[in-house]
Write an enzyme that holds these catalytic residues in place. Structure first.
Site, PDB file in Angstrom:
ATOM      1  N   ASP A  79       0.859  -1.191   0.000  1.00  0.00           N
ATOM      2  CA  ASP A  79       0.000   0.000   0.000  1.00  0.00           C
ATOM      3  C   ASP A  79       0.887   1.230   0.000  1.00  0.00           C
ATOM      4  OD1 ASP A  79       0.856  -0.105   2.666  1.00  0.00           O
ATOM      5  OD2 ASP A  79      -1.056   0.603   3.458  1.00  0.00           O
ATOM      6  N   TYR A 139       2.950   4.679   0.864  1.00  0.00           N
ATOM      7  CA  TYR A 139       3.625   5.170   2.064  1.00  0.00           C
ATOM      8  C   TYR A 139       2.662   6.067   2.846  1.00  0.00           C
ATOM      9  CZ  TYR A 139       7.994   3.797  -0.305  1.00  0.00           C
ATOM     10  OH  TYR A 139       8.998   3.111  -0.943  1.00  0.00           O
ATOM     11  N   PHE A 144       6.659   1.942  -4.212  1.00  0.00           N
ATOM     12  CA  PHE A 144       8.060   2.145  -3.815  1.00  0.00           C
ATOM     13  C   PHE A 144       8.607   3.531  -4.153  1.00  0.00           C
ATOM     14  CE2 PHE A 144       7.727  -2.502  -4.234  1.00  0.00           C
ATOM     15  CZ  PHE A 144       8.157  -2.891  -2.968  1.00  0.00           C
ATOM     16  N   HIS A 185      11.134  -9.516   0.576  1.00  0.00           N
ATOM     17  CA  HIS A 185      10.819  -8.097   0.412  1.00  0.00           C
ATOM     18  C   HIS A 185      12.068  -7.261   0.712  1.00  0.00           C
ATOM     19  CE1 HIS A 185       8.834  -4.203   1.135  1.00  0.00           C
ATOM     20  NE2 HIS A 185       7.835  -4.686   0.427  1.00  0.00           N
TER      21      HIS A 185
END
Length: 229
Positions: A61, A63, A74, A184
């Site tokens: 989701d 930031y 990202f 991740h």
């Protein structure tokens, strides 16, 4: 090939999309601070035309910090400090792509314009509340997007980092596309399989093998503002 308006147009009539979109608008109208800004929610599709699509990177989701979210997984606006997960992505790029130099910003629009879809599972979030817009319908919408591009495109590269992304990508046909999986890039997990994954060079090798132009992963080293992109 269909374009985003056709794919998203169909999905926008679903109950899940209508609920998610109405919910985030209602939260904004009630005074909640919702990111990204309303006009940026669908930037992943704005910056990556379907006919240019080559690589899909899935995030969770947006930031939740002020000024960070810009509708691309990202990625952050030029003047915002680079988030830790993106710092680790840059470290992997520096070890994986010869000559890659780490930029002083986290704006990934140049990747998106080349055909890298930076798609979050959830498209909105409230300030300081990670995952606050989970299970309101966004996941079903983005699942529909993934299924549509899986079905309608060939020889894409999917980068699935971490268990949530890998679960979300379970529908992807590995006979039609390259599916890359690893940990991740979060500081909590990057050392457990993200570093050394070589996803970026593997992606480019696959694209070359399928007669597609590879991604230039090098970003501008210095930017004064988003408008330069």
């Amino acid at each position: 090939m269909a374009d985003w308006s056709q794919i998203i147009g169909n999905l926008k009539h679903t109950e899940a999309f209508v609920h998610a979109n109405n919910y985030q608008l209602q939260r904004r109208n009630s005074g909640a601070v919702v990111f990204p800004p309303k006009d940026d929610v669908f930037n992943a599709f704005k910056y990556t035309p379907l006919d240019k699509l080559k690589v899909v990177i899935l995030g969770q989701d947006p930031y939740p910090g002020v000024g960070q979210a810009m509708g691309l997984a990202f990625s952050v606006h030029t003047k915002i400090p680079v988030p830790r997960s993106l710092v680790n992505i840059y470290k992997e790029l520096a070890s994986d792509i010869p000559g890659f130099q780490i930029p002083d910003h986290g704006n990934l629009i140049p990747w998106a314009r080349q055909g890298v879809l930076l798609l979050n599972a959830c498209l909105t979030v409230e300030e300081g509340k990670p995952l606050s817009h989970q299970k309101i319908g966004w996941e079903q919408f983005t699942d529909g997007v993934i299924k549509a591009i899986n079905d309608k495109c060939e020889n894409l590269v999917f980068m699935l980092w971490g268990n949530p992304a890998q679960q979300k990508g379970a529908c992807i046909d590995a006979n039609k596309h390259l599916v890359l999986k690893c940990a991740h890039p979060s500081p909590l997990s990057a050392s457990r399989g993200f570093f050394g994954c070589h996803h970026f060079s593997k992606a480019n090798q696959y694209l070359i093998e399928h007669h597609k132009k590879p991604i230039d992963w090098q970003l501008p080293l210095h930017l004064d503002g988003d408008e330069q992109l």
